[in-house]
Design a protein around this motif. Structure first.
Motif, PDB file in Angstrom:
ATOM      1  N   HIS A 235     -13.120  15.494  61.809  1.00 57.80           N
ATOM      2  CA  HIS A 235     -13.625  14.640  62.883  1.00 57.80           C
ATOM      3  C   HIS A 235     -14.605  15.380  63.794  1.00 57.80           C
ATOM      4  CE1 HIS A 235     -10.567  11.777  61.715  1.00 57.80           C
ATOM      5  NE2 HIS A 235      -9.651  12.716  61.825  1.00 57.80           N
ATOM      6  N   ILE A 236     -14.996  16.576  63.388  1.00 61.77           N
ATOM      7  CA  ILE A 236     -15.838  17.419  64.230  1.00 61.77           C
ATOM      8  C   ILE A 236     -17.043  17.889  63.425  1.00 61.77           C
ATOM      9  CG2 ILE A 236     -15.948  19.507  65.648  1.00 61.77           C
ATOM     10  CD1 ILE A 236     -12.883  19.370  65.844  1.00 61.77           C
ATOM     11  N   VAL A 237     -18.211  17.850  64.056  1.00 61.35           N
ATOM     12  CA  VAL A 237     -19.422  18.395  63.445  1.00 61.35           C
ATOM     13  C   VAL A 237     -20.026  19.416  64.403  1.00 61.35           C
ATOM     14  CG1 VAL A 237     -21.727  17.905  62.579  1.00 61.35           C
ATOM     15  CG2 VAL A 237     -19.878  16.278  62.149  1.00 61.35           C
ATOM     16  N   LEU A 238     -20.235  20.629  63.912  1.00 64.58           N
ATOM     17  CA  LEU A 238     -20.843  21.690  64.711  1.00 64.58           C
ATOM     18  C   LEU A 238     -22.184  22.049  64.076  1.00 64.58           C
ATOM     19  CD1 LEU A 238     -19.179  24.809  66.251  1.00 64.58           C
ATOM     20  CD2 LEU A 238     -21.313  25.034  64.998  1.00 64.58           C
ATOM     21  N   THR A 239     -23.231  21.943  64.859  1.00 60.52           N
ATOM     22  CA  THR A 239     -24.572  22.307  64.408  1.00 60.52           C
ATOM     23  C   THR A 239     -25.073  23.473  65.247  1.00 60.52           C
ATOM     24  OG1 THR A 239     -25.032  20.007  63.833  1.00 60.52           O
ATOM     25  CG2 THR A 239     -26.925  21.481  64.022  1.00 60.52           C
ATOM     26  N   SER A 240     -25.659  24.462  64.597  1.00 63.15           N
ATOM     27  CA  SER A 240     -26.109  25.650  65.315  1.00 63.15           C
ATOM     28  C   SER A 240     -27.464  26.109  64.811  1.00 63.15           C
ATOM     29  CB  SER A 240     -25.097  26.786  65.144  1.00 63.15           C
ATOM     30  OG  SER A 240     -25.584  28.003  65.675  1.00 63.15           O
ATOM     31  N   LYS A 241     -28.265  26.608  65.753  1.00 60.51           N
ATOM     32  CA  LYS A 241     -29.470  27.321  65.364  1.00 60.51           C
ATOM     33  C   LYS A 241     -29.061  28.680  64.789  1.00 60.51           C
ATOM     34  CE  LYS A 241     -32.379  25.149  68.891  1.00 60.51           C
ATOM     35  NZ  LYS A 241     -33.242  25.377  70.077  1.00 60.51           N
ATOM     36  N   LEU A 242     -29.923  29.242  63.957  1.00 60.40           N
ATOM     37  CA  LEU A 242     -29.677  30.542  63.355  1.00 60.40           C
ATOM     38  C   LEU A 242     -30.475  31.616  64.081  1.00 60.40           C
ATOM     39  CD1 LEU A 242     -29.924  29.362  59.642  1.00 60.40           C
ATOM     40  CD2 LEU A 242     -27.813  29.885  60.902  1.00 60.40           C
ATOM     41  N   ILE A 243     -30.075  32.861  63.887  1.00 58.79           N
ATOM     42  CA  ILE A 243     -30.833  33.971  64.465  1.00 58.79           C
ATOM     43  C   ILE A 243     -32.115  34.151  63.674  1.00 58.79           C
ATOM     44  CG2 ILE A 243     -30.861  36.474  64.836  1.00 58.79           C
ATOM     45  CD1 ILE A 243     -27.880  36.332  65.424  1.00 58.79           C
ATOM     46  N   ASP A 244     -33.229  34.112  64.379  1.00 63.16           N
ATOM     47  CA  ASP A 244     -34.539  34.261  63.748  1.00 63.16           C
ATOM     48  C   ASP A 244     -34.882  35.742  63.683  1.00 63.16           C
ATOM     49  OD1 ASP A 244     -37.052  33.971  62.743  1.00 63.16           O
ATOM     50  OD2 ASP A 244     -37.957  33.222  64.590  1.00 63.16           O
ATOM     51  N   GLY A 245     -34.503  36.364  62.608  1.00 67.16           N
ATOM     52  CA  GLY A 245     -34.741  37.793  62.445  1.00 67.16           C
ATOM     53  C   GLY A 245     -34.423  38.216  61.030  1.00 67.16           C
ATOM     54  N   LYS A 246     -34.738  39.438  60.691  1.00 69.73           N
ATOM     55  CA  LYS A 246     -34.483  39.966  59.355  1.00 69.73           C
ATOM     56  C   LYS A 246     -33.313  40.935  59.405  1.00 69.73           C
ATOM     57  CE  LYS A 246     -36.709  42.361  55.472  1.00 69.73           C
ATOM     58  NZ  LYS A 246     -36.216  41.399  54.473  1.00 69.73           N
ATOM     59  N   PHE A 247     -32.280  40.639  58.643  1.00 70.91           N
ATOM     60  CA  PHE A 247     -31.131  41.536  58.573  1.00 70.91           C
ATOM     61  C   PHE A 247     -31.515  42.764  57.751  1.00 70.91           C
ATOM     62  CE2 PHE A 247     -26.735  42.806  57.609  1.00 70.91           C
ATOM     63  CZ  PHE A 247     -26.110  42.508  58.809  1.00 70.91           C
ATOM     64  N   PRO A 248     -31.087  43.954  58.166  1.00 69.74           N
ATOM     65  CA  PRO A 248     -31.486  45.170  57.429  1.00 69.74           C
ATOM     66  C   PRO A 248     -30.890  45.214  56.027  1.00 69.74           C
ATOM     67  CG  PRO A 248     -29.833  45.673  59.110  1.00 69.74           C
ATOM     68  CD  PRO A 248     -30.250  44.259  59.346  1.00 69.74           C
ATOM     69  N   ASP A 249     -31.488  46.032  55.174  1.00 67.64           N
ATOM     70  CA  ASP A 249     -30.995  46.210  53.804  1.00 67.64           C
ATOM     71  C   ASP A 249     -29.708  47.034  53.848  1.00 67.64           C
ATOM     72  OD1 ASP A 249     -30.524  46.583  51.151  1.00 67.64           O
ATOM     73  OD2 ASP A 249     -32.346  47.745  50.740  1.00 67.64           O
ATOM     74  N   TYR A 250     -28.588  46.320  53.925  1.00 65.17           N
ATOM     75  CA  TYR A 250     -27.293  46.992  54.104  1.00 65.17           C
ATOM     76  C   TYR A 250     -26.888  47.815  52.891  1.00 65.17           C
ATOM     77  CZ  TYR A 250     -25.616  43.031  51.326  1.00 65.17           C
ATOM     78  OH  TYR A 250     -25.431  42.100  50.341  1.00 65.17           O
ATOM     79  N   ASN A 251     -27.428  47.504  51.718  1.00 59.32           N
ATOM     80  CA  ASN A 251     -27.060  48.260  50.512  1.00 59.32           C
ATOM     81  C   ASN A 251     -27.441  49.727  50.626  1.00 59.32           C
ATOM     82  OD1 ASN A 251     -25.887  46.297  48.565  1.00 59.32           O
ATOM     83  ND2 ASN A 251     -27.847  45.251  48.902  1.00 59.32           N
ATOM     84  N   ARG A 252     -28.437  50.014  51.456  1.00 61.90           N
ATOM     85  CA  ARG A 252     -28.888  51.398  51.597  1.00 61.90           C
ATOM     86  C   ARG A 252     -27.864  52.274  52.302  1.00 61.90           C
ATOM     87  NH1 ARG A 252     -34.753  51.384  54.155  1.00 61.90           N
ATOM     88  NH2 ARG A 252     -34.402  53.629  53.897  1.00 61.90           N
ATOM     89  N   VAL A 253     -26.963  51.664  53.095  1.00 63.35           N
ATOM     90  CA  VAL A 253     -25.982  52.475  53.829  1.00 63.35           C
ATOM     91  C   VAL A 253     -24.619  52.512  53.138  1.00 63.35           C
ATOM     92  CG1 VAL A 253     -27.143  51.991  56.002  1.00 63.35           C
ATOM     93  CG2 VAL A 253     -25.209  50.572  55.317  1.00 63.35           C
ATOM     94  N   ILE A 254     -24.494  51.808  52.009  1.00 63.74           N
ATOM     95  CA  ILE A 254     -23.233  51.868  51.263  1.00 63.74           C
ATOM     96  C   ILE A 254     -23.314  53.031  50.277  1.00 63.74           C
ATOM     97  CG2 ILE A 254     -21.667  50.654  49.705  1.00 63.74           C
ATOM     98  CD1 ILE A 254     -22.736  48.030  50.834  1.00 63.74           C
ATOM     99  N   PRO A 255     -22.547  54.089  50.491  1.00 60.81           N
ATOM    100  CA  PRO A 255     -22.645  55.273  49.616  1.00 60.81           C
ATOM    101  C   PRO A 255     -22.162  54.972  48.205  1.00 60.81           C
ATOM    102  CG  PRO A 255     -20.812  55.503  51.156  1.00 60.81           C
ATOM    103  CD  PRO A 255     -21.549  54.272  51.564  1.00 60.81           C
ATOM    104  N   THR A 256     -22.739  55.658  47.252  1.00 59.38           N
ATOM    105  CA  THR A 256     -22.372  55.442  45.847  1.00 59.38           C
ATOM    106  C   THR A 256     -21.818  56.700  45.189  1.00 59.38           C
ATOM    107  OG1 THR A 256     -24.645  55.960  45.166  1.00 59.38           O
ATOM    108  CG2 THR A 256     -24.109  53.635  45.550  1.00 59.38           C
ATOM    109  N   LYS A 257     -21.818  57.833  45.912  1.00 55.18           N
ATOM    110  CA  LYS A 257     -21.382  59.090  45.296  1.00 55.18           C
ATOM    111  C   LYS A 257     -20.243  59.759  46.065  1.00 55.18           C
ATOM    112  CE  LYS A 257     -25.922  59.965  43.250  1.00 55.18           C
ATOM    113  NZ  LYS A 257     -27.069  60.900  43.130  1.00 55.18           N
ATOM    114  N   ASN A 258     -19.453  58.969  46.750  1.00 51.45           N
ATOM    115  CA  ASN A 258     -18.295  59.537  47.443  1.00 51.45           C
ATOM    116  C   ASN A 258     -17.203  59.839  46.417  1.00 51.45           C
ATOM    117  OD1 ASN A 258     -19.845  58.904  49.637  1.00 51.45           O
ATOM    118  ND2 ASN A 258     -18.212  57.911  50.791  1.00 51.45           N
ATOM    119  N   ASP A 259     -16.939  61.117  46.193  1.00 50.58           N
ATOM    120  CA  ASP A 259     -16.082  61.530  45.086  1.00 50.58           C
ATOM    121  C   ASP A 259     -14.683  61.975  45.505  1.00 50.58           C
ATOM    122  OD1 ASP A 259     -16.910  63.770  46.420  1.00 50.58           O
ATOM    123  OD2 ASP A 259     -17.574  64.871  44.634  1.00 50.58           O
TER     124      ASP A 259
END
Length: 372
Positions: A235-259
């Motif tokens: 019974h509820i509708v929520l409408t929102s504007k979005l943030i107008d911006g570019k999210f950073p490439d988060y994959n670059r900060v996820i380590p791949t060689k933690n041993d």
């Protein structure tokens, strides 16, 4: 306009919509909730120009009409009426003020015409899909704690929701980061979400949706465009504007060689961090972890208040190392875990660490270390 409605139903709806309304407004009508009565239905609408929430509920409509009234005052009055009371809402003789009568209680509220109330146009929504309420709740709960509060980096002030292809799997992924920690949560991509625009859902919207999900079962319909998102509950509708911006490439900060891998009881770990952090500096909240063969030590040193030391058994088979973290960040992450064990994947004392729930491969957390 004249409406009669049970106090509990009105209170619940007012509680939902008034939370969108900011306490301080330079535009008076934005402090109001719009009431529109027609066809045995009362519709309540509130907005802050970024978010709009509409809720419909059944009511006895003696006379159709619409008006706006102060949201927080109206909510406070209804909240303080006795349980089970009947509430009558009507316009006064001038049709410019809202009258509320319940039993021997009566109130007259300054109002503004419904024609003054702004309307957030939904516009064309390019993609639509549905999610089970439990799945949407999980995406939000396990990621929103990492949303940044730094308004200068506004593009981090929300959850990055996007469709991805990873190792042959189509996924819907939610990511949040504040630059010190990152939360990534994903689920199978729902039908209709493929090729959806990658969007940043603002913090306030995330929190309002989460409140609604706490009392929602079944499906939630979601519509997305480049600039807006729309959530439709029963019974509820929520409408929102979005943030107008570019999210950073988060994959670059996820380590791949933690041993180096540390496995520890998540609940005991959280309790121990919380305990030793009692003497930590309020500013840094720093705790040092000492990793040795099958043991983990916790050390806090604060020149102003003292020091703390504790120890836990843990599964660790690599060379000894020490690494520091913000205690609050560690607690936020381990609070998301549902299984018994937390798994830490480490490289060295200065490199980001991956933290996972041992039995949940759909979420991972990255935490930057501190110098201690």
């Amino acid at each position: 306009m004249k409406i009669t409605i049970e106090r509990g139903a009105l209170l619940k709806a007012l509680n939902h919509v008034q939370s969108v309304v900011e306490r301080r407004n330079t535009i008076q009508v934005l402090s109001n909730v719009m009431l529109k009565a027609e066809n045995d239905t009362l519709a309540l609408t509130a907005t802050d120009l970024e978010i709009e929430m509409r809720e419909k509920l059944a009511a006895e409509i003696s006379e159709a009409g619409s008006i706006t009234a102060p949201a927080h005052i109206l909510y406070d009055i209804v909240r303080k009426l006795p349980e089970g009371a009947q509430v009558t809402l009507s316009l006064d003789e001038t049709e410019s003020r809202l009258q509320l009568i319940s039993g021997k209680s009566s109130f007259t509220l300054q109002s503004l015409p419904a024609s003054d109330f702004p309307d957030i146009e939904i516009g064309d929504m390019s993609h639509s899909f549905t999610l089970p309420a439990d799945d949407l709740r999980r995406l939000i709960e396990k990621s929103r704690f990492a949303i940044s509060g730094d308004e200068t980096r506004y593009y981090l002030n929300g959850i990055y929701l996007h469709a991805v292809e990873d190792e042959g799997k189509s996924l819907l992924r939610a990511v949040a980061t504040d630059g010190h920690r990152l939360a990534l949560v994903e689920m199978p991509q729902p039908k209709g979400a493929d090729a959806m625009p990658s969007i940043i859902v603002p913090r306030k919207t995330v929190n309002e949706v989460h409140k609604l999900l706490e009392e929602t079962e079944g499906e939630v319909a979601i519509q997305v465009s480049e600039t807006k998102i729309n959530f439709a509950f029963a019974h509820i509708v929520l409408t929102s504007k979005l943030i107008d911006g570019k999210f950073p490439d988060y994959n670059r900060v996820i380590p791949t060689k933690n041993d180096k891998t540390l496995t520890v009881d998540a609940k005991a770990f959280g309790q121990t961090v919380d305990r030793v952090a009692a003497v930590a500096s309020e500013k840094s909240r720093a705790v040092k972890l000492g990793l040795q063969a099958d043991s983990l030590t916790f050390t806090v040193s604060n020149p102003e208040s003292g020091s703390g030391h504790d120890e836990l058994s843990a599964a660790y088979a690599s060379e000894p190392m020490e690494i520091g973290f913000n205690a609050s960040y560690l607690l936020d992450i381990t609070a998301q875990f549902d299984s018994d064990n937390a798994v830490f994947e480490l490289a060295d004392s200065s490199a980001p660490t991956i933290i996972r729930d041992e039995k949940d491969n759909t979420a991972l957390y990255v935490l930057m270390p501190m110098r201690v």
